[in-house]
Design an enzyme around this catalytic site. Structure first.
Site, PDB file in Angstrom:
ATOM      1  N   TYR A  55       0.844  -1.198   0.000  1.00 15.98           N
ATOM      2  CA  TYR A  55       0.000   0.000   0.000  1.00 15.98           C
ATOM      3  C   TYR A  55       0.873   1.238   0.000  1.00 15.98           C
ATOM      4  O   TYR A  55       1.761   1.385   0.842  1.00 15.98           O
ATOM      5  CB  TYR A  55      -0.901   0.038   1.239  1.00 15.98           C
ATOM      6  CG  TYR A  55      -1.965  -1.015   1.291  1.00 15.98           C
ATOM      7  CD1 TYR A  55      -2.379  -1.685   0.144  1.00 15.98           C
ATOM      8  CD2 TYR A  55      -2.565  -1.357   2.495  1.00 15.98           C
ATOM      9  CE1 TYR A  55      -3.357  -2.660   0.200  1.00 15.98           C
ATOM     10  CE2 TYR A  55      -3.553  -2.330   2.565  1.00 15.98           C
ATOM     11  CZ  TYR A  55      -3.943  -2.980   1.412  1.00 15.98           C
ATOM     12  OH  TYR A  55      -4.914  -3.936   1.483  1.00 15.98           O
ATOM     13  N   PRO A 221     -16.028  -2.625   2.526  1.00 14.85           N
ATOM     14  CA  PRO A 221     -17.393  -2.890   2.980  1.00 14.85           C
ATOM     15  C   PRO A 221     -18.385  -1.817   2.564  1.00 14.85           C
ATOM     16  O   PRO A 221     -19.599  -2.032   2.629  1.00 14.85           O
ATOM     17  CB  PRO A 221     -17.238  -2.955   4.508  1.00 14.85           C
ATOM     18  CG  PRO A 221     -16.092  -2.041   4.796  1.00 14.85           C
ATOM     19  CD  PRO A 221     -15.129  -2.286   3.658  1.00 14.85           C
ATOM     20  N   LEU A 222     -17.862  -0.674   2.122  1.00 15.26           N
ATOM     21  CA  LEU A 222     -18.718   0.417   1.652  1.00 15.26           C
ATOM     22  C   LEU A 222     -18.613   0.587   0.138  1.00 15.26           C
ATOM     23  O   LEU A 222     -18.879   1.657  -0.410  1.00 15.26           O
ATOM     24  CB  LEU A 222     -18.352   1.726   2.362  1.00 15.26           C
ATOM     25  CG  LEU A 222     -18.582   1.721   3.879  1.00 15.26           C
ATOM     26  CD1 LEU A 222     -18.082   3.006   4.510  1.00 15.26           C
ATOM     27  CD2 LEU A 222     -20.064   1.510   4.193  1.00 15.26           C
ATOM     28  N   ARG A 224     -16.039   0.743  -1.786  1.00 13.32           N
ATOM     29  CA  ARG A 224     -15.021   1.755  -2.108  1.00 13.32           C
ATOM     30  C   ARG A 224     -15.630   3.155  -2.109  1.00 13.32           C
ATOM     31  O   ARG A 224     -15.288   4.009  -2.929  1.00 13.32           O
ATOM     32  CB  ARG A 224     -14.350   1.447  -3.449  1.00 13.32           C
ATOM     33  CG  ARG A 224     -13.686   0.068  -3.468  1.00 13.32           C
ATOM     34  CD  ARG A 224     -12.868  -0.172  -4.719  1.00 13.32           C
ATOM     35  NE  ARG A 224     -12.359  -1.528  -4.742  1.00 13.32           N
ATOM     36  CZ  ARG A 224     -11.266  -1.960  -4.102  1.00 13.32           C
ATOM     37  NH1 ARG A 224     -10.575  -1.115  -3.372  1.00 13.32           N
ATOM     38  NH2 ARG A 224     -10.878  -3.211  -4.197  1.00 13.32           N
ATOM     39  N   GLY A 225     -16.555   3.357  -1.165  1.00 12.87           N
ATOM     40  CA  GLY A 225     -17.165   4.667  -0.999  1.00 12.87           C
ATOM     41  C   GLY A 225     -18.470   4.861  -1.744  1.00 12.87           C
ATOM     42  O   GLY A 225     -19.224   5.788  -1.448  1.00 12.87           O
ATOM     43  N   PHE A 226     -18.749   3.984  -2.708  1.00 19.57           N
ATOM     44  CA  PHE A 226     -19.946   4.178  -3.528  1.00 19.57           C
ATOM     45  C   PHE A 226     -21.221   4.048  -2.696  1.00 19.57           C
ATOM     46  O   PHE A 226     -22.184   4.803  -2.890  1.00 19.57           O
ATOM     47  CB  PHE A 226     -19.977   3.149  -4.668  1.00 19.57           C
ATOM     48  CG  PHE A 226     -20.873   3.546  -5.812  1.00 19.57           C
ATOM     49  CD1 PHE A 226     -20.338   4.088  -6.976  1.00 19.57           C
ATOM     50  CD2 PHE A 226     -22.244   3.391  -5.730  1.00 19.57           C
ATOM     51  CE1 PHE A 226     -21.167   4.476  -8.027  1.00 19.57           C
ATOM     52  CE2 PHE A 226     -23.078   3.766  -6.777  1.00 19.57           C
ATOM     53  CZ  PHE A 226     -22.531   4.315  -7.921  1.00 19.57           C
TER      54      PHE A 226
END
Length: 355
Positions: A55, A221-222, A224-226
């Site tokens: 990362y 879990p989201l 990638r923000g969408f």
């Protein structure tokens, strides 16, 4: 914060995905805000921090910078943290910081290594960057097409015997490979993408994990923000944002997926919580062995995410969400090149490697 189990490793019910702290998606790195986010997580009872040697950031930092940052951010509070990190992607392949493995390259001997010699050297390097004596949970980020999973797991188990690693895990593997790995040594955790719009793990892999007492760490879990509803158009993504390369964020896929988010907002409004909290609460309700690791580049994001643990969903509410978001409901593939995903590799080279 309540706790959950990854194998026999106890962690807070929600962790922190650290990739975004050093600008994973292309956003500028804000060291002060990122450090404050880690502090907010610790103060909120978060104990599990998920990083990787690969990362980083495309323009500002190099391979391993996320581990270096996390080690410094946790300084003085290491005893409060359970650190999970990974090996697999080679520095020469650009790691994840430039998104090459996600959009351009598949898993190959040129981009991934999982042989014993490399695992040992990667572990030593991660220990140094993190500034710690041991890694609580060490993951194989990707498996090599050239190395049987049994050989990889055997080498990881050796690190446990030496006291350099506490527990081991795998990322994104198929049910078949998970079975093979568990036959060699206990696997504490499987890290896999799992959210309302990515439920593939429920098809077969989850049952295998539970049969072997393997906890599930859920990244993205989201969506990638969408799924937070913060994105309204493709143009809301910065020009260099990695998500612009993901099919689900493009063209008609974006529009169709946005309609799914409208359902989350409607349900969240009825529940009196944010869309992000509802999506995380749905995952939290999936079991005492499921630990979501949403990102949070700023402390306010971390606090909002942790608030999901106070959202109780009834069986009827969970069933309603399951109906709206069945397996395969999202429009578009997760990545432009799915050969980077371990599950996809299983179907190809990995199943024909040396036994």
């Amino acid at each position: 914060m309540k706790t959950k189990k990854l194998g026999d490793l106890e962690v807070g019910a929600q962790g922190l995905g650290c990739a975004g702290l050093t600008g994973f998606y292309g956003r500028p790195f804000d060291g002060e805000a990122a450090t404050a986010a880690v502090t907010a997580a610790l103060d909120s009872g978060v104990t599990f921090f998920d990083t990787s040697d690969s990362y980083g950031h495309a323009t500002e930092f190099g391979f391993g910078c996320n581990e270096e940052f996390l080690g410094k951010a946790l300084k003085g509070r290491r005893h409060e943290a359970v650190i999970g990190t990974k090996f697999g992607f080679l520095p020469s392949a650009g790691g994840i910081q430039n998104g090459a493995h996600l959009s351009e390259r598949g898993v190959s001997a040129a981009t991934v290594r999982a042989d014993p010699a490399y695992i040992r050297s990667a572990c030593e390097a991660s220990l140094k960057r993190l500034g710690v004596d041991y890694i609580d949970l060490y993951f194989a980020h990707r498996l090599s097409p050239e190395v049987p999973v049994e050989e990889t797991i055997g080498a990881m188990a050796g690190l446990i015997e030496e006291g350099k690693v506490g527990h081991i895990g795998l990322c994104g593997v198929s049910a078949h490979l998970l079975e093979r790995a568990a036959a060699v040594h206990p696997i504490a955790a499987l890290e896999s993408e799992w959210s309302l719009w990515t439920r593939d793990i429920e098809h077969e892999v989850l049952a295998v994990a539970r049969r072997h007492n393997i906890g599930v760490v859920t990244y993205a879990p989201l969506g990638r923000g969408f799924l937070t509803g913060q994105l309204k158009t493709f143009e809301d993504l910065p020009p260099d944002d990695l998500r612009r390369t993901f099919p689900r964020f493009q063209g008609d896929n974006f529009r169709k997926n946005l309609e799914l988010v409208d359902h989350i907002h409607a349900l969240a409004n009825k529940k009196g919580c944010t869309a992000a909290q509802l999506a995380l609460a749905w995952l939290d309700a999936k079991g005492p062995d499921v630990v979501p690791i949403p990102g949070g580049e700023r402390p306010e994001f971390v606090l909002d995410n942790v608030g999901a643990l106070a959202v109780d969903l009834s069986d009827e509410e969970i069933a309603a969400m399951d109906d709206v978001f069945p397996l395969g409901v999202a429009s578009g593939a997760r990545y432009a090149n799915m050969s980077n995903v371990s599950d996809a590799v299983d179907i190809g080279k990995l199943e024909t490697t040396r036994q």
